[in-house]
Enzyme design. Structure first.
Site, PDB file in Angstrom:
ATOM      1  CB  ILE A   1      -1.092  -3.184   3.709  1.00  0.00           C
ATOM      2  CG1 ILE A   1      -0.160  -2.705   4.837  1.00  0.00           C
ATOM      3  CG2 ILE A   1      -2.490  -2.643   3.944  1.00  0.00           C
ATOM      4  CD1 ILE A   1       0.003  -1.175   4.863  1.00  0.00           C
TER       5      ILE A   1
ATOM      6  N   GLY B   1       0.826  -1.201   0.000  1.00  0.00           N
ATOM      7  CA  GLY B   1       0.000   0.000   0.000  1.00  0.00           C
ATOM      8  C   GLY B   1       0.862   1.253   0.000  1.00  0.00           C
TER       9      GLY B   1
ATOM     10  N   GLY C   1       6.086   0.404  10.467  1.00  0.00           N
ATOM     11  CA  GLY C   1       5.970   0.377   9.007  1.00  0.00           C
ATOM     12  C   GLY C   1       6.719   1.488   8.303  1.00  0.00           C
ATOM     13  CD  GLU C   2       3.939   5.377   7.618  1.00  0.00           C
ATOM     14  OE1 GLU C   2       3.734   6.330   6.866  1.00  0.00           O
ATOM     15  OE2 GLU C   2       3.140   5.041   8.516  1.00  0.00           O
TER      16      GLU C   2
ATOM     17  CD  GLN D   1       6.307  -3.657   7.879  1.00  0.00           C
ATOM     18  OE1 GLN D   1       5.924  -2.503   7.948  1.00  0.00           O
ATOM     19  NE2 GLN D   1       6.062  -4.408   6.846  1.00  0.00           N
TER      20      GLN D   1
ATOM     21  CE  LYS E   1       7.782   4.303  21.893  1.00  0.00           C
ATOM     22  NZ  LYS E   1       9.117   4.897  22.080  1.00  0.00           N
TER      23      LYS E   1
ATOM     24  CB  THR F   1       6.463  -9.749  10.467  1.00  0.00           C
ATOM     25  OG1 THR F   1       6.190  -9.623  11.859  1.00  0.00           O
ATOM     26  CG2 THR F   1       5.933 -11.086   9.965  1.00  0.00           C
TER      27      THR F   1
ATOM     28  CB  THR G   1       2.461  -5.069   7.675  1.00  0.00           C
ATOM     29  OG1 THR G   1       1.042  -5.305   7.774  1.00  0.00           O
ATOM     30  CG2 THR G   1       2.682  -3.765   6.954  1.00  0.00           C
TER      31      THR G   1
END
Ligand code: MOS
Length: 708
Positions: free
Chosen positions: A463, A236, A673-674, A607, A670, A603, A465
């Site tokens: 998505i 995504g 993903g970003e 990420q 927390k 996982t 993740t």
């Protein structure tokens, strides 16, 4: 049962994905489905003349040609309360605002017939002069007032005075280009009406409830009249965070032709119809005393938006709290050009903003003749000086320390060009990574079956993740069951409501709801227990129930609101630059992140790794180029729009620092993903400076920018 949380178990859905059993939106088998193809405008600005559809309508298999003047009225406006909501182009008028804007939709019995019909649609326009580039319109920059989170401008202290009096100063402009998300799975929608008052949509989206609400608003329905299903998402990164025109156009086409319609966005259309990361121009001013202590920071950002809608890339937001400094001003301005509306893209703001501030910090370290890590330690913020709140937890100093040790930072030579390996100039650079900890209310339902199976449902998205996997782990632990006894399902608006899978908030939000629903179910079952030693399934059985259920809806904790909540990290890069050809290789990337509780290290590693790969793309490869004459994106496929491939991969060393944070949510997670993309582009640019002595302030760092 040994706890599953904290274990790097393989993805629950791995087998389904690698065997092709996983159904993505476009894979959905629907009987009697018609295929829709969007015809896009060839101009950026002007008025569309009535379309001649005679040839298309007479073409084999074509069922309908939707176009302005020939479709029902729809609501195209955006909900001002939802920052991810966009103004849509649904064939409601003849005004053209960007190249590729939908001007017609051809529906046919097969995809090939629809594609052929689309080529037969002839459009003429009254064209007006267009402008696709913000550089030519900087005098028209305006203050949007607000961004998705907070105000566009901020000020504390007296920047002008402090900067004027600072003995060491850096004053530079950094730019980042337009980028497009390009997940492997393009956007796709299958729309099925069950009569005029019930619409079911299979959609590739990061937020099924957002799609449901947007379609309801567009078609004048109640949200309960729309069902959105999305079991697997092939990436995504923000473009699937909102609802774009094609989703509603699929619904419209299905309504007009009276049968189900499938609409798949083509790869070239991915560069125009589903948002992009806007271009930014960022002015940085840093003032420090001779010890390296920051006394003044200014971060002023200009980015692009469309003529008809507004999106602010919040690049200076992190600068308000990243370092301790008494005098800080930030601003964001927008310039309207003839382009589609930009949107959130992986770490919107922080990815572009940390490139600028972390490059400027490196330049300040050079000006001070100071070690870049030491400069950041000297300016460490012990509290959030912008929000005036304590951090809920912050392990950034530990990230610097561990990252530097793992990387071998002490072997770095500070003099640019001093390290060499044959024809390769070798450079070492670093940067700080940061991303806010986001959380939203979410709900989940847990059901215990007589056979001992725990079924947990939440209408969230995976998505790519690992949501299926981590929610299974969380549920298993809450009920003290092995993961094999847990069945977790998602991706359906008939399940309990959850937020968009954006802002790295899915685990914190929906994971907390899963945990608390299971905790409630457990208490309920304990109350129903008739004898010691009964399993959960036996308790259900002896009570003669088909199942025992508990549903939980979370609220954002007051302790979260009382704190400033962020993940932090440190990125270290070894870059190699060929002394003659200026070919750049990222040789090593070390990333150390503190992001609260890590639910699944495997996982999670993926990420962070994905984020760092994105940082390589941002630093070296990615750029959507628009033709200045037409404002048309000319990099319209993955041959022209470059992304890193396996051959570009460095040696990765990714580590996490454990944090126990009781303030943020029921899990202490927390979100990860970003943050992996933040700081990365600056670390690479700083390493290239270290290798060559050339400071590139405009991304991407291509060969020509290293030809001194
Ligand atoms: Mo992310 S850009 O919030 O999907």
């Amino acid at each position: 049962v040994t706890p599953a949380v904290g274990k790097g178990i393989a993805r629950i859905d791995a087998r389904a994905k690698v065997t092709g059993a996983a159904t993505y939106a476009a894979d959905t088998a629907v009987a009697n489905v018609a295929h829709a193809v969007i015809v896009g405008s060839t101009i950026a600005r002007g008025t569309l003349h009535p379309i001649d559809a005679t040839a298309a309508e007479g073409s084999p298999g074509v069922i309908a040609v939707l176009r302005p003047g020939r479709v029902p009225a729809l609501n195209v406006t955006a909900n001002p309360k939802n920052p991810g909501d966009r103004v849509l182009q649904l064939l409601q008028d003849d005004q053209i605002h960007y190249v590729d804007q939908p001007i017609a939709v051809v529906v046919a019995d097969t995809l090939e017939h629809a594609q052929h019909g689309a080529r037969l649609v002839t459009a003429t326009y009254t064209e007006q002069p267009n402008e696709g580039s913000i550089e030519h319109r900087l005098t028209e920059a305006y203050d949007p007032g607000k961004m998705a989170h907070g105000t566009a401008a901020s000020a504390r202290g007296d920047f002008a005075k402090a900067f004027a009096g600072a003995p060491v100063r850096v004053e530079q402009t950094y730019t980042t280009p337009i980028e497009n998300h390009n997940p492997m799975e393009p956007h796709a929608t299958v729309a099925v009406w069950q009569g005029a008052g019930a619409l079911t949509v299979y959609d590739a989206t990061q937020g099924i409830f957002g799609v449901r609400n947007k379609l309801a608003a567009t078609f004048g329905l109640e949200p309960t009249q729309v069902r959105v299903i999305d079991k697997f998402v092939g990436g995504g990164f923000g473009c699937k965070g909102g609802t774009w025109s094609h989703v509603a156009l699929a619904g419209l086409a299905a309504k007009v032709v009276g049968k189900p319609v499938k609409l798949v966005v083509t790869r070239p259309q991915m560069f125009s119809l589903v948002g992009h990361r806007p271009k930014t121009i960022q002015d940085l001013k840093l003032g420090a005393d001779r010890s390296g202590k920051l006394v003044a920071i200014q971060h002023a950002v200009i980015s692009e938006t469309s003529q008809f809608d507004q999106f602010v890339e919040p690049s200076a937001q992190q600068t308000r709290m990243l370092y301790s400094c008494p005098n800080v001003v930030t601003s964001h301005h927008l310039v309207r050009v003839d382009i589609p509306t930009p949107t959130f893209m992986r770490a919107p703001g922080e990815s572009t903003g940390t490139f600028a501030i972390e490059s400027a910090m490196d330049e300040l370290a050079v000006a001070l003749r100071m070690d870049p890590v030491q400069l950041r330690i000297v300016n460490h913020a012990d509290s959030d000086e912008d929000a005036k709140k304590p951090f809920s937890s912050k392990s950034l100093l530990e990230c610097y320390r561990r990252g530097a040790a793992a990387f071998g930072w002490d072997r770095r030579n500070q003099r640019p060009g001093a390290m060499r390996d044959g024809d390769w100039l070798v450079g070492h650079g670093m940067a700080t990574a940061t991303y806010p900890m986001n959380v939203s209310p979410a709900s989940a339902i847990a059901k215990m079956k007589p056979d001992g199976t725990l079924v947990v449902l939440a209408g969230t998205q995976d998505i790519g993740t690992g949501a299926y996997t981590v929610f299974t782990q969380i549920a298993a632990d809450a009920m003290d069951l092995p993961v094999e006894q847990v069945h977790f399902d998602l991706g359906d608006t008939t399940f309990p409501e959850t937020p968009v899978s954006g802002g790295s908030q899915t685990t914190a939000s929906t994971g907390s709801a899963v945990k608390l629903a299971c905790t409630e179910l457990r208490a309920k079952l304990e109350n129903l227990r008739t004898a010691p030693g009964q399993s959960w399934g036996e308790i259900v059985k002896v009570n003669g129930e088909a199942e025992v259920t508990a549903e939980h809806k979370t609220t954002v904790l007051p302790s979260k609101e009382a704190h400033s909540c962020h993940s932090f990290g440190a990125v270290f890069c070894e870059a190699r630059v060929d002394v003659l050809t200026r070919e750049v290789r990222v040789a090593r990337l070390t990333g150390v992140y503190a992001a609260g509780k890590i639910i699944n290290p495997r996982t999670a590693h993926s990420q962070f790794l994905g984020g760092l790969v994105w940082a390589i793309g941002m630093a070296l490869h990615e750029e959507t180029v628009r033709d200045p004459r037409t404002a048309r994106a000319v990099t319209r496929d993955l041959a022209d729009y470059h992304v890193p491939v396996a051959a570009d991969m460095p040696v990765f060393d990714i580590q996490t620092v454990d944090e126990d944070d009781p303030f943020i949510n029921a899990l202490g997670a927390k979100g990860i993903g970003e943050i992996g993309i933040t700081g990365g582009a600056a670390a690479i640019a700083n390493a290239i400076y270290s290798a060559t002595g050339i400071r590139v302030r405009d991304l991407p760092i291509r060969l020509d920018r290293l030809m001194a």
